[in-house]
Enzyme design. Structure first.
Site, short mmCIF file in Angstrom:
data_model
loop_
_atom_site.label_atom_id
_atom_site.label_comp_id
_atom_site.label_asym_id
_atom_site.label_seq_id
_atom_site.Cartn_x
_atom_site.Cartn_y
_atom_site.Cartn_z
N CYS A 115 35.46 48.27 42.75
CA CYS A 115 36.62 48.25 41.86
C CYS A 115 36.32 48.77 40.46
O CYS A 115 37.25 49.08 39.71
CB CYS A 115 37.19 46.84 41.76
N HIS A 370 46.52 48.19 42.13
CA HIS A 370 45.06 48.31 42.00
C HIS A 370 44.52 49.39 42.94
O HIS A 370 43.98 49.08 44.00
CB HIS A 370 44.44 46.95 42.31
N CYS A 400 35.91 42.68 38.39
CA CYS A 400 34.97 42.14 39.37
C CYS A 400 34.66 43.22 40.40
O CYS A 400 35.39 44.22 40.51
CB CYS A 400 35.57 40.92 40.06
N GLY A 402 33.27 43.98 44.47
CA GLY A 402 33.34 43.35 45.78
C GLY A 402 32.11 42.63 46.29
O GLY A 402 32.24 41.60 46.95
#
Length: 416
Positions: A115, A370, A400, A402
């Protein structure tokens, strides 16, 4: 100039560039952002980009960067794309760059830090500028979640003997439920947080606050019922649901009942298509080229957390970043923390002791969407636009990751 550059690098390595007064100082070798643009964020599978290829989205955005900056594309020495799901990302970026007018003398590469891939791309280009390897580069993040991605294959038996290694295979929904149950973040609190994200995004969209960060993209959409193909121009984010309340969100059933009953499709980030681009260069080069300096990129850092509660990554990355620059949480005017799930967003606010008014003032991924590889760069576009509007100066973005990590970046707005 060579001496100045060496002293600048040594200062970074020694940690000497610390404190508010230090990060706001201007040095010819600073890494600065001169343009930050993004596409509209559209609903995956059924939205405006559902029938568009990723290379076209990247190509269209790169053309906008060149056109709006009016920079000679021959000056762009490297382009880096953050992307998660497309294994062909290096190929499509190179092709899209060439088609956008960037000559074959420039480089192209892709990075994948889940991300935070968009922020990782920014860090990659910025590090090259800091080390004197390039003067000008473009960092992008892009994701076409409509196309899906390769499923994660099971790990080897030897690797799975380590419990934290095995935890890396937990679905993101399971990790959200872990955060909710481990830290007692109720469904009601998560729905309340998500409703506020929608409210802020709705207010921002209606007021036109996203307009200076979004560039229209013309593409084609196929009607799934008739097969008719129409040309459309996308101008606005599609995921913002006007009038959303905590009460309406409370009626949505749990999305991951196998793992818990707190995370839903209403209080989790949306599956989304989109892209964002950041033009970076050495300050001295920006001045020479008469480019507007939007912000100074001070640095970024990564920190690890247990994979089973991967969503708490910002609580490790943000303090680590601030400590490197001798800052405290109250020195930061705006935080953009990725709302992968309301569970992790609420935990980050509580754990870090942040004023919610400073965090995601235009809403976050719950309301906006997202697109995995794009969000790290999208946050930069949004936080810089908001900082210009409100005359805020010191900015942090964080997300954050994964497999149990967090990443954070520090910026200083120079439009005040």
């Amino acid at each position: 100039m060579a001496t100045d550059r060496l002293n600048s690098i040594l200062s970074h390595l020694k940690g000497g560039n610390t404190g508010l007064s230090a990060i706001t100082q201007k040095n010819p070798d600073d890494v600065v952002i001169t343009l930050a643009l993004r596409t509209p964020l559209t609903k995956a599978v059924k939205g405006g980009f559902k029938d568009t290829q990723l290379d076209y989205i990247v190509h269209s955005l790169l053309k906008e960067v060149i056109d709006k900056s009016k920079i000679d594309p021959a000056l762009v020495e490297d382009v880096c794309l953050g992307n998660v799901n497309d294994g062909k990302a290096p190929y499509l970026l190179r092709a899209a760059s060439l088609a956008a007018g960037i000559p074959n003398t420039s480089g192209a590469s892709s990075v994948n830090r889940f991300c935070s891939s968009g922020l990782k791309a920014v860090q990659d280009i910025a590090n090259q500028i800091t080390l004197g390897q390039i003067d000008v580069g473009i960092a992008l993040g892009a994701e076409l979640m409509s196309a899906g991605g390769e499923p994660v294959q099971p790990f080897s038996e030897e690797v799975l003997k380590n419990q934290e290694s095995a935890d890396c295979l937990q679905p993101m929904g399971q990790t959200s439920e872990n955060v909710g149950s481990d830290f007692n973040i109720s469904r009601e609190i998560q729905d309340k947080y998500a409703a506020e994200s929608y409210r802020r995004a709705e207010e921002a969209q209606k007021a036109g606050w996203f307009d200076d960060e979004i560039v229209p993209i013309t593409t084609k959409v196929k009607d799934p019922k008739t097969g008719e193909v129409k040309q459309v121009t996308l101008t606005k984010d599609e995921g913002i649901r006007y009038g959303t309340t905590a009460e309406s969100l409370g009626k949505i059933r749990p999305a991951f009942p196998k793992f818990g009953n707190r995370s839903t499709g209403g209080n989790s980030s949306q599956v989304t298509d989109g892209a964002a681009a950041i033009l970076l260069m050495r300050r001295s080069r920006a001045i020479e080229l008469n480019q507007p300096i939007l912000a100074k990129f001070c640095g970024a850092t990564v920190a690890g957390v247990p994979p089973r509660i991967m969503g708490i990554g910002p609580t490790a990355a943000i303090p680590k970043l601030l400590s490197k620059f001798n800052l405290n949480k109250d020195d930061i005017d705006i935080y953009e923390i990725n709302e992968a799930f309301a569970s992790m967003a609420v935990y980050c606010l509580q754990n870090l002791g942040l004023d919610h008014a400073k965090v995601n003032p235009r809403g976050g991924a719950i309301a906006l969407g997202h697109p995995l590889g794009a969000t790290g760069a999208r946050q930069i576009c949004t936080v810089l636009s908001e900082a210009r509007r409100t005359k805020k100066k010191v900015l942090v973005t964080s997300m954050c990751i994964g497999t149990g990590q967090g990443m954070a970046g520090l910026f200083v707005n120079e439009q005040v």
